[in-house]
Design an enzyme around this catalytic site. Structure first.
Site, PDB file in Angstrom:
ATOM      1  N   LYS A  90     -10.747  -4.449  -4.842  1.00 16.83           N
ATOM      2  CA  LYS A  90     -11.830  -3.504  -5.113  1.00 16.83           C
ATOM      3  C   LYS A  90     -11.396  -2.334  -5.983  1.00 16.83           C
ATOM      4  O   LYS A  90     -12.218  -1.677  -6.598  1.00 16.83           O
ATOM      5  CB  LYS A  90     -12.482  -3.002  -3.814  1.00 16.83           C
ATOM      6  CG  LYS A  90     -11.669  -3.109  -2.565  1.00 16.83           C
ATOM      7  CD  LYS A  90     -12.514  -2.989  -1.286  1.00 16.83           C
ATOM      8  CE  LYS A  90     -11.682  -3.448  -0.085  1.00 16.83           C
ATOM      9  NZ  LYS A  90     -12.399  -3.736   1.121  1.00 16.83           N
ATOM     10  N   LYS A 136       0.823  -1.219   0.000  1.00 16.87           N
ATOM     11  CA  LYS A 136       0.000   0.000   0.000  1.00 16.87           C
ATOM     12  C   LYS A 136       0.848   1.257   0.000  1.00 16.87           C
ATOM     13  O   LYS A 136       0.464   2.263  -0.588  1.00 16.87           O
ATOM     14  CB  LYS A 136      -0.956   0.006   1.203  1.00 16.87           C
ATOM     15  CG  LYS A 136      -2.122  -0.950   1.026  1.00 16.87           C
ATOM     16  CD  LYS A 136      -3.301  -0.544   1.869  1.00 16.87           C
ATOM     17  CE  LYS A 136      -4.455  -1.512   1.655  1.00 16.87           C
ATOM     18  NZ  LYS A 136      -5.576  -1.267   2.563  1.00 16.87           N
ATOM     19  N   LYS A 174      -4.140 -10.348  -6.973  1.00 19.77           N
ATOM     20  CA  LYS A 174      -5.317 -10.614  -6.163  1.00 19.77           C
ATOM     21  C   LYS A 174      -6.495  -9.780  -6.670  1.00 19.77           C
ATOM     22  O   LYS A 174      -6.300  -8.628  -7.062  1.00 19.77           O
ATOM     23  CB  LYS A 174      -4.986 -10.226  -4.707  1.00 19.77           C
ATOM     24  CG  LYS A 174      -5.985 -10.668  -3.685  1.00 19.77           C
ATOM     25  CD  LYS A 174      -5.646 -10.083  -2.317  1.00 19.77           C
ATOM     26  CE  LYS A 174      -5.956  -8.602  -2.275  1.00 19.77           C
ATOM     27  NZ  LYS A 174      -5.964  -8.035  -0.920  1.00 19.77           N
TER      28      LYS A 174
HETATM   29  P1  TYM Z   1     -10.106  -6.252   3.538  1.00 20.42           P
HETATM   30  O1  TYM Z   1     -11.137  -5.236   3.822  1.00 20.42           O
HETATM   31  O2  TYM Z   1      -9.037  -5.918   2.572  1.00 20.42           O
HETATM   32  O3  TYM Z   1     -10.752  -7.612   3.036  1.00 20.42           O
HETATM   33  C1  TYM Z   1     -11.800  -8.205   3.764  1.00 20.42           C
HETATM   34  C2  TYM Z   1     -11.674  -9.705   3.822  1.00 20.42           C
HETATM   35  O4  TYM Z   1     -11.756 -10.269   2.517  1.00 20.42           O
HETATM   36  C3  TYM Z   1     -10.618 -11.043   2.238  1.00 20.42           C
HETATM   37  N1  TYM Z   1     -10.273 -10.840   0.820  1.00 20.42           N
HETATM   38  C4  TYM Z   1     -10.090 -11.832  -0.055  1.00 20.42           C
HETATM   39  N2  TYM Z   1     -10.163 -13.166   0.087  1.00 20.42           N
HETATM   40  C5  TYM Z   1      -9.912 -13.929  -1.013  1.00 20.42           C
HETATM   41  N3  TYM Z   1      -9.602 -13.388  -2.218  1.00 20.42           N
HETATM   42  C6  TYM Z   1      -9.516 -12.059  -2.410  1.00 20.42           C
HETATM   43  N4  TYM Z   1      -9.225 -11.545  -3.592  1.00 20.42           N
HETATM   44  C7  TYM Z   1      -9.774 -11.211  -1.285  1.00 20.42           C
HETATM   45  N5  TYM Z   1      -9.794  -9.869  -1.108  1.00 20.42           N
HETATM   46  C8  TYM Z   1     -10.102  -9.668   0.187  1.00 20.42           C
HETATM   47  C9  TYM Z   1      -9.543 -10.516   3.157  1.00 20.42           C
HETATM   48  O5  TYM Z   1      -8.545 -11.476   3.403  1.00 20.42           O
HETATM   49  C10 TYM Z   1     -10.345 -10.191   4.397  1.00 20.42           C
HETATM   50  O6  TYM Z   1     -10.570 -11.340   5.172  1.00 20.42           O
HETATM   51  N6  TYM Z   1      -7.223  -5.820   7.572  1.00 20.42           N
HETATM   52  C11 TYM Z   1      -8.445  -6.396   7.072  1.00 20.42           C
HETATM   53  C12 TYM Z   1      -9.693  -5.906   7.771  1.00 20.42           C
HETATM   54  C13 TYM Z   1      -9.650  -6.053   9.265  1.00 20.42           C
HETATM   55  C14 TYM Z   1      -9.788  -7.259   9.976  1.00 20.42           C
HETATM   56  C15 TYM Z   1      -9.704  -6.892  11.355  1.00 20.42           C
HETATM   57  C16 TYM Z   1      -9.980  -8.592   9.609  1.00 20.42           C
HETATM   58  C17 TYM Z   1      -9.494  -5.054  10.162  1.00 20.42           C
HETATM   59  N7  TYM Z   1      -9.533  -5.548  11.416  1.00 20.42           N
HETATM   60  C18 TYM Z   1      -9.782  -7.850  12.353  1.00 20.42           C
HETATM   61  C19 TYM Z   1     -10.052  -9.549  10.631  1.00 20.42           C
HETATM   62  C20 TYM Z   1      -9.953  -9.171  11.981  1.00 20.42           C
HETATM   63  C21 TYM Z   1      -8.544  -6.039   5.590  1.00 20.42           C
HETATM   64  O7  TYM Z   1      -7.926  -5.131   5.121  1.00 20.42           O
HETATM   65  O8  TYM Z   1      -9.458  -6.756   4.917  1.00 20.42           O
END
Ligand code: TYM
Length: 331
Positions: free
Chosen positions: A200, A115, A197
């Protein structure tokens, strides 16, 4: 203890519309685990502001995300669903845990490296300390399990390290959480560039849960594959086809062998639209239910208000324990 069930915490940032990647990597498993565990599912808006957001868009997406959580099958009666910024204990514990986290540990986080390379003109301290806030999210609720996609594994591991360190300096305070990463769908790749990957911020390669069926079909028909003919799983040499097969199996519940057998001898011209159709059918009820829920803002407001109250009650227990242990005078 409220009950004897083990606990889950997970969250998604409202930094873009929900994607098929997040559904397959995370939400699908949240739904599957909701009966067995006591679950907290969060919309992590405080994480989203680590890169610049449009305020009106983020407000819209936060509410939409809640509607989509419910539409995906999460029952608000069974799960605590809330907005992170409504529970200030996350920020309070985040600050404290930052004092038990090493600069070097944060420097090694691959998400930070990616990032900060992408947002070179705005590498904030918040982006750097992001994993500390994430550790606070999880540890605040003494979560046993954190269902996430593969990209979040490193953050959950850091969370464990921070918890272990705190426990050894003081005494048993935090439960050590385990990541729960699905065997299939943990890393859904971009349709336009299967080496990356699905994210969004890449509209051509990304399926959003609210995409119209015709847009979903168009993106799958245009999905980048290879110049062979065989519908076979081979991640190294056929990343595009392997990704489509994974999506197909995750959407339909078929095994890889079943899917390969089904499309044996058929060209990509048959296979790609079939994957698109499976995804359209998977998403249709979710999209329709989310739209229905979004027409009832008062209901959604009730869900997130009640969720925040419940979450605050649980969060306070951990936070006061932590504050006492580190030597803060009680209020
Ligand atoms: P974020 O918002 O980027 O993504 C949310 C969740 O979706 C999963 N994910 C994917 N899984 C498979 N293939 C993909 N292409 C894909 N894109 C996203 C991510 O692995 C995630 O599980 N840091 C975290 C958010 C967060 C969080 C937490 C998660 C903040 N606090 C506490 C668990 C516990 C994040 O950026 O996810």
């Amino acid at each position: 203890m409220e009950n004897q069930k083990k606990r889950i915490f997970s969250g998604i940032q409202p930094s873009g519309d929900l994607t098929l990647g997040s559904y397959m990597g995370a939400i699908k498993n949240w739904v599957a685990l909701q009966d067995e565990y006591e679950c907290l599912y969060c919309i992590v808006d405080m994480h989203a502001i680590t890169v610049r957001q449009n305020p009106a868009e983020m407000r819209r997406r936060t509410i939409e995300q809640l509607a989509q959580y419910i539409a995906c099958g999460l029952d608000p009666q069974k799960n605590i669903m809330f907005i992170q910024s409504h529970v200030p204990q996350h920020a309070e514990l985040g600050w404290i845990l930052g004092c038990y986290t090493q600069f070097g540990e944060l420097s090694r986080m691959t998400q930070f490296k990616d990032k900060s390379a992408k947002h070179k003109d705005n590498i904030t301290a918040g982006l750097f300390t992001y994993p500390v806030l994430m550790a606070a999210d999880i540890l605040l609720y003494q979560a046993d399990l954190v269902p996430v996609g593969a990209d979040q594994k490193q953050h959950v591991e850091l969370c464990r390290d921070i918890a272990k360190r705190f426990n050894s300096v003081y005494s048993e305070t935090f439960v050590l959480p385990d990541p729960f990463i699905p065997k299939m769908g943990a890393r859904v790749m971009s349709l336009a560039n299967p080496e990356n990957k699905m994210s969004k911020s890449d509209p051509d390669g990304c399926i959003y849960l609210m995409d119209k069926p015709e847009d979903v079909m168009r993106k799958f028909k245009r999905a980048v594959t290879d110049s062979e003919m065989a519908v076979k799983f081979d991640k190294e040499n056929k990343p595009g086809i392997s990704n489509l097969l994974t999506i197909y199996c995750t959407a339909t519940g078929k095994t890889m062998e079943e899917a390969e057998a089904q499309f044996a001898g058929q060209g990509y011209g048959v296979f790609k639209p079939a994957v698109g159709e499976a995804v359209v059918e998977l998403m249709r009820p979710i999209r329709e239910e989310a739209q229905r829920l979004l027409a009832d803002k008062a209901y959604l407001e009730g869900v997130y208000r009640e969720g925040a109250q419940h979450a605050q009650y649980l969060a306070n227990k951990t936070l006061s324990k932590v504050q006492r242990k580190i030597g803060f005078v009680g209020r």
